[in-house]
Design a protein around this motif. Structure first.
Motif, PDB file in Angstrom:
ATOM      1  N   GLY A 140      40.007  53.942  30.515  1.00  0.00           N
ATOM      2  CA  GLY A 140      39.842  52.596  29.971  1.00  0.00           C
ATOM      3  C   GLY A 140      38.387  52.176  29.894  1.00  0.00           C
ATOM      4  N   PHE A 141      37.600  52.505  30.937  1.00  0.00           N
ATOM      5  CA  PHE A 141      36.177  52.145  30.934  1.00  0.00           C
ATOM      6  C   PHE A 141      35.445  52.892  29.823  1.00  0.00           C
ATOM      7  CE2 PHE A 141      31.778  52.879  32.295  1.00  0.00           C
ATOM      8  CZ  PHE A 141      31.354  51.572  32.463  1.00  0.00           C
ATOM      9  N   GLY A 142      35.774  54.183  29.672  1.00  0.00           N
ATOM     10  CA  GLY A 142      35.116  54.977  28.627  1.00  0.00           C
ATOM     11  C   GLY A 142      35.422  54.454  27.237  1.00  0.00           C
ATOM     12  N   ALA A 147      34.125  51.142  22.396  1.00  0.00           N
ATOM     13  CA  ALA A 147      34.432  50.030  21.490  1.00  0.00           C
ATOM     14  C   ALA A 147      33.321  48.987  21.503  1.00  0.00           C
ATOM     15  CB  ALA A 147      35.756  49.386  21.886  1.00  0.00           C
ATOM     16  N   PHE A 148      32.653  48.819  22.645  1.00  0.00           N
ATOM     17  CA  PHE A 148      31.554  47.862  22.731  1.00  0.00           C
ATOM     18  C   PHE A 148      30.378  48.292  21.848  1.00  0.00           C
ATOM     19  CE2 PHE A 148      27.433  46.931  24.834  1.00  0.00           C
ATOM     20  CZ  PHE A 148      27.406  45.564  24.646  1.00  0.00           C
ATOM     21  N   PHE A 149      30.094  49.598  21.824  1.00  0.00           N
ATOM     22  CA  PHE A 149      28.955  50.092  21.061  1.00  0.00           C
ATOM     23  C   PHE A 149      29.300  50.400  19.599  1.00  0.00           C
ATOM     24  CE2 PHE A 149      27.307  51.199  25.345  1.00  0.00           C
ATOM     25  CZ  PHE A 149      26.076  50.571  25.254  1.00  0.00           C
ATOM     26  N   SER A 150      30.591  50.575  19.294  1.00  0.00           N
ATOM     27  CA  SER A 150      30.983  50.981  17.938  1.00  0.00           C
ATOM     28  C   SER A 150      32.054  50.046  17.373  1.00  0.00           C
ATOM     29  CB  SER A 150      31.503  52.423  17.953  1.00  0.00           C
ATOM     30  OG  SER A 150      32.119  52.757  16.731  1.00  0.00           O
ATOM     31  N   ASN A 151      31.731  49.333  16.324  1.00  0.00           N
ATOM     32  CA  ASN A 151      32.710  48.462  15.668  1.00  0.00           C
ATOM     33  C   ASN A 151      33.859  49.261  15.067  1.00  0.00           C
ATOM     34  OD1 ASN A 151      31.279  46.103  16.246  1.00  0.00           O
ATOM     35  ND2 ASN A 151      30.030  46.265  14.386  1.00  0.00           N
ATOM     36  N   PRO A 197      45.268  50.258  29.018  1.00  0.00           N
ATOM     37  CA  PRO A 197      44.796  49.238  28.061  1.00  0.00           C
ATOM     38  C   PRO A 197      44.119  48.010  28.677  1.00  0.00           C
ATOM     39  CG  PRO A 197      46.886  50.120  27.306  1.00  0.00           C
ATOM     40  CD  PRO A 197      46.649  50.692  28.677  1.00  0.00           C
ATOM     41  N   PRO A 198      44.609  47.453  29.812  1.00  0.00           N
ATOM     42  CA  PRO A 198      43.900  46.283  30.360  1.00  0.00           C
ATOM     43  C   PRO A 198      42.445  46.553  30.723  1.00  0.00           C
ATOM     44  CG  PRO A 198      46.087  46.475  31.346  1.00  0.00           C
ATOM     45  CD  PRO A 198      45.858  47.726  30.558  1.00  0.00           C
ATOM     46  N   THR A 199      42.156  47.766  31.207  1.00  0.00           N
ATOM     47  CA  THR A 199      40.770  48.093  31.531  1.00  0.00           C
ATOM     48  C   THR A 199      39.927  48.183  30.271  1.00  0.00           C
ATOM     49  OG1 THR A 199      41.418  49.294  33.523  1.00  0.00           O
ATOM     50  CG2 THR A 199      39.251  49.759  32.659  1.00  0.00           C
ATOM     51  N   VAL A 200      40.492  48.726  29.195  1.00  0.00           N
ATOM     52  CA  VAL A 200      39.767  48.783  27.915  1.00  0.00           C
ATOM     53  C   VAL A 200      39.376  47.375  27.476  1.00  0.00           C
ATOM     54  CG1 VAL A 200      39.896  49.434  25.483  1.00  0.00           C
ATOM     55  CG2 VAL A 200      40.976  50.886  27.209  1.00  0.00           C
ATOM     56  N   GLN A 240      34.401  41.076  35.508  1.00  0.00           N
ATOM     57  CA  GLN A 240      35.427  41.157  34.454  1.00  0.00           C
ATOM     58  C   GLN A 240      36.081  42.538  34.447  1.00  0.00           C
ATOM     59  OE1 GLN A 240      36.071  38.391  32.342  1.00  0.00           O
ATOM     60  NE2 GLN A 240      37.913  39.552  31.861  1.00  0.00           N
ATOM     61  N   ILE A 241      35.285  43.584  34.672  1.00  0.00           N
ATOM     62  CA  ILE A 241      35.836  44.942  34.700  1.00  0.00           C
ATOM     63  C   ILE A 241      36.815  45.092  35.858  1.00  0.00           C
ATOM     64  CG2 ILE A 241      35.254  47.380  35.044  1.00  0.00           C
ATOM     65  CD1 ILE A 241      32.575  46.785  33.605  1.00  0.00           C
ATOM     66  N   LEU A 242      36.476  44.510  37.004  1.00  0.00           N
ATOM     67  CA  LEU A 242      37.361  44.592  38.164  1.00  0.00           C
ATOM     68  C   LEU A 242      38.658  43.822  37.940  1.00  0.00           C
ATOM     69  CD1 LEU A 242      34.848  44.374  41.147  1.00  0.00           C
ATOM     70  CD2 LEU A 242      36.222  46.341  40.468  1.00  0.00           C
ATOM     71  N   LEU A 243      38.599  42.763  37.148  1.00  0.00           N
ATOM     72  CA  LEU A 243      39.838  42.072  36.773  1.00  0.00           C
ATOM     73  C   LEU A 243      40.727  42.998  35.949  1.00  0.00           C
ATOM     74  CD1 LEU A 243      38.589  38.483  35.901  1.00  0.00           C
ATOM     75  CD2 LEU A 243      39.909  39.185  37.900  1.00  0.00           C
TER      76      LEU A 243
END
Length: 689
Positions: A140-142, A147-151, A197-200, A240-243
């Motif tokens: 999820g983190f990966g 997704a953060f860097f690529s639209n 998915p929640p981590t993503v 937020q990531i830990l949530l």
């Protein structure tokens, strides 16, 4: 509600068209979608799955054998550790993160698993979570970072996450079984797919919310690209990531029983499943409470970890001072382990000390069923004939001498039509156009029944509503989604699912909103509801079914109650949250102009809290759809039943088409409620356009 050019007259025309089509002697294709127009998705999907198994099956099964090694190691370690060591370490972790109250709750929860005699089974389930959660978080983190860097990656991931979170887990159990083979690793893969998915989502959200001034400070300090990401962005987004980790952990626990179905492990999920199949209410409830307690403990621990502020290094701080918490934990663990070697009961809890009150629970349910059978049957009959059937097949077919005690004659039908027209005309002439549309549609729905309404007008209504709330993009998506249900041949099953879930959602939201209002007004009610809500949200869905089945037997009414028990919680929580977080200055101003307590609630608090409450409605819908598949076990028809048929027959196409159908309904409902909430916030000035 309407955009220019799409006024209430279009709605009224569609309602009249529905009546006209239903009045035709033989509606034909205008009412029922022709089978000749359906597209054979099922055989195509089965052929594709067969090809995947032939080509990729050996590689997946090899991966399964590799993953079996760490699972076995973790399971063996958790079972090897004395129960007293695990109890002490978890209790101390709770104290270090959140204080005495959580430590006491954790101590009692873990002790329950020991005293009830389910320690080994609990550790086997914990092993699954201990492996699946880190893997799900890593994936999820990966993906969230990508997704953060690529639209472009985000545009692909967003609908993928929606599908994974809305397609029932049972729908993708069959392909996992075919690819990975039977065994514990299959349950692990299913848990990862459901839980990441929640981590993503939270990783994307956290990285985007890092303040620009923090980024600029990092750049001014000379940070390179990787340093800026790992030492600036990630620490700033960590809460937020830990949530997301918290939500991923809860999702993994919710898969424990489903993983047992395909994993065959002697864990607590299997205990729930096997006792439920034997209709042993007491035994399954006691085992289900174990999962609920484990989930609640981990929920509190991860949530508390998300709230902890990162500790900055202190100049002159010694190694012992900096790592004091870890050193204390190590000392407690080692000390308890040594003590367990001296006192055998701290290693293996004596069977004679176990408490297992299952028989008392079974006797209580039996007493309730036997002594109050008349009342139970009356409640079931009244609800089924006077509420459920009218929505399902309409008053036209429900009112008979057998069910209502009289015949639905032509005179009564005309009187009903006149009344429906009168109230609709009154609302229209009063300028309440939205109310007129609602009354007109409700009148037609109750007369003919949702499952009998013609598909063209329902398709048009869904598309029109999407256009009015969110514009052409959602309208096109809704049209294509509903069109898939028609072309795939699952429209009748979809309408059965919408009927049952829709009725359950309306009742759940009405009940939940009422309880949420009471909880917001009275702290005592809030305190009493909180543990009930926690239990209902963490209790395995299978277990929620059992008391209703024991009391009301198999049937749609039982399914309705089970869905409501699970879906009412978000309505309670969001309503209370919305009412309790209204700006104080607004309440003070309303009080200053002389509002009574009742006026303050109905004219100030509820209108302002309504957007948040609509998010609760959104989650109520999601919870209701999630419970539909489980409710299919008690005899309901619809898409949930199709998922089980596909799984039982080994028919990948049938199961996945039904699962995608449920996902389409969930996604459309999600987008519509979110759009309405946004629109309402803009109207109230709470959000800019």
């Amino acid at each position: 509600m309407s955009r220019p050019g799409l006024g209430p007259w279009v709605w009224l025309a569609l309602i009249l068209a529905t009546v006209g089509l239903m009045m035709l002697p033989k509606g034909g294709w205008l009412v029922s979608f022709p089978e000749a127009w359906e597209i054979p998705f099922t055989p195509w999907l089965n052929a594709f799955m067969d090809w995947c198994v032939d080509v990729f099956g050996p590689a997946f099964r090899a991966f399964s054998r590799v993953m079996d090694v760490p699972m076995s190691v973790v399971r063996d370690v958790l079972n090897w550790l004395p129960w007293s060591v695990t109890l002490v370490l978890l209790t101390y972790a709770s104290y270090a993160l959140s204080g005495v109250r959580l430590a006491i709750f954790t101590f009692l929860s873990v002790l329950y698993m020991v005293v009830i005699g389910y320690w080994s089974e609990s550790m086997n389930s914990l092993a699954l979570v201990a492996i699946s959660v880190p893997m799900a978080v890593g994936i999820g983190f990966g993906l969230g970072t990508l997704a953060f860097f690529s639209n472009r990656a985000e545009r692909v991931l967003q609908p993928t996450m929606d599908l994974l979170q809305t397609v029932p887990a049972f729908a993708y159990l069959l392909p996992i079984l075919l690819l990975f083979g039977f065994g514990p690793v299959v349950g692990l893969i299913a848990s990862i797919l459901y839980a990441f998915p929640p981590t993503v989502r939270n990783t994307m959200l956290g990285l985007r919310r890092v303040p620009q001034e923090v980024i600029e400070a990092g750049l001014m300090a000379g940070a390179t690209g990787p340093q800026l990401f790992w030492r600036v962005r990630v620490p700033s987004a960590m809460r937020q990531i830990l949530l997301g980790v918290n939500q991923t952990t809860m999702a993994a626990f919710s898969m424990v029983i489903i993983a047992s179905i395909i994993g065959g492990t002697a864990d607590i999920g299997w205990e729930v499943l096997s006792t439920m199949r034997k209709a042993q209410f007491g035994e399954s409830l006691l085992a289900g409470i174990v999962i609920a307690l484990m989930a609640m403990v981990m929920d509190r621990l991860t949530a508390a970890a998300a709230e902890v502020e990162p500790k900055e290094p202190v100049v002159g701080e010694t190694f012992v001072q900096r790592y004091r918490v870890w050193l204390v934990a190590l000392g407690l663990g080692v000390g308890t382990a040594v003590l367990a070697q001296i006192i055998p009961a701290l290693t293996d809890y004596p069977r004679a000390w176990e408490i297992y009150p299952a028989q008392y629970l079974n006797d209580a349910v039996t007493y309730l069923v036997v002594e109050h059978s008349g009342t139970i049957n009356a409640i079931k009959t009244l609800a089924f004939f006077f509420a459920m059937l009218p929505v399902k097949i309409g008053l036209e077919q429900t009112i008979t001498p057998f069910s209502w005690g009289f015949e639905f004659t032509t005179t009564l039908k005309l009187a009903y039509a006149a009344l429906a027209l009168a109230v609709t005309a009154w609302a229209l002439m009063s300028g309440r156009r939205q109310l007129a549309i609602l009354l007109g549609f409700t009148g037609v729905l109750l007369f003919f029944g949702l499952t009998r309404l013609p598909w063209p007008t329902l398709l048009a209504m869904g598309t029109l509503l999407s256009w009015q709330l969110a514009g052409p993009r959602l309208a096109i998506g809704t049209f294509l989604g509903l069109g898939f249900l028609l072309l795939a041949g699952v429209w009748p099953q979809a309408m059965l699912s919408v009927y049952l879930c829709g009725l359950a959602v309306l009742l759940s939201f009405a009940l939940g909103a009422s309880l949420g209002i009471l909880a917001a007004e009275y702290d005592g009610v809030s305190a009493a509801l909180r543990p009930i809500n926690d239990t209902l949200q963490t209790m395995p869905l299978f277990v929620i079914l059992i008391p209703f089945v024991m009391i009301f037997k198999i049937g749609e009414f039982t399914a309705l109650l089970a869905i409501m028990a699970y879906a009412t919680v978000p309505a309670i929580r969001y309503t209370e949250h919305g009412l309790r977080n209204i700006p104080k200055e607004v309440l003070e101003a309303a009080t200053a102009i002389g509002c009574t307590k009742s006026q303050l609630l109905w004219r100030v608090k509820l209108p302002l809290a309504l957007p948040v409450m609509m998010l609760g409605l959104n989650q109520t819908i999601m919870f209701g759809i999630a419970m539909l598949v489980i409710a299919a076990l008690v005899g309901t028809n619809g898409l949930g039943q199709q998922v089980y048929i596909g799984l039982g027959d080994g028919d990948f196409g049938v199961g996945i088409v039904a699962g995608i159908g449920m996902a389409i309904i969930a996604i459309i409902a999600d987008r519509l409620t979110q759009a309405w909430s946004r629109k309402r916030q803009i109207e109230l000035g709470l959000k800019a356009e």
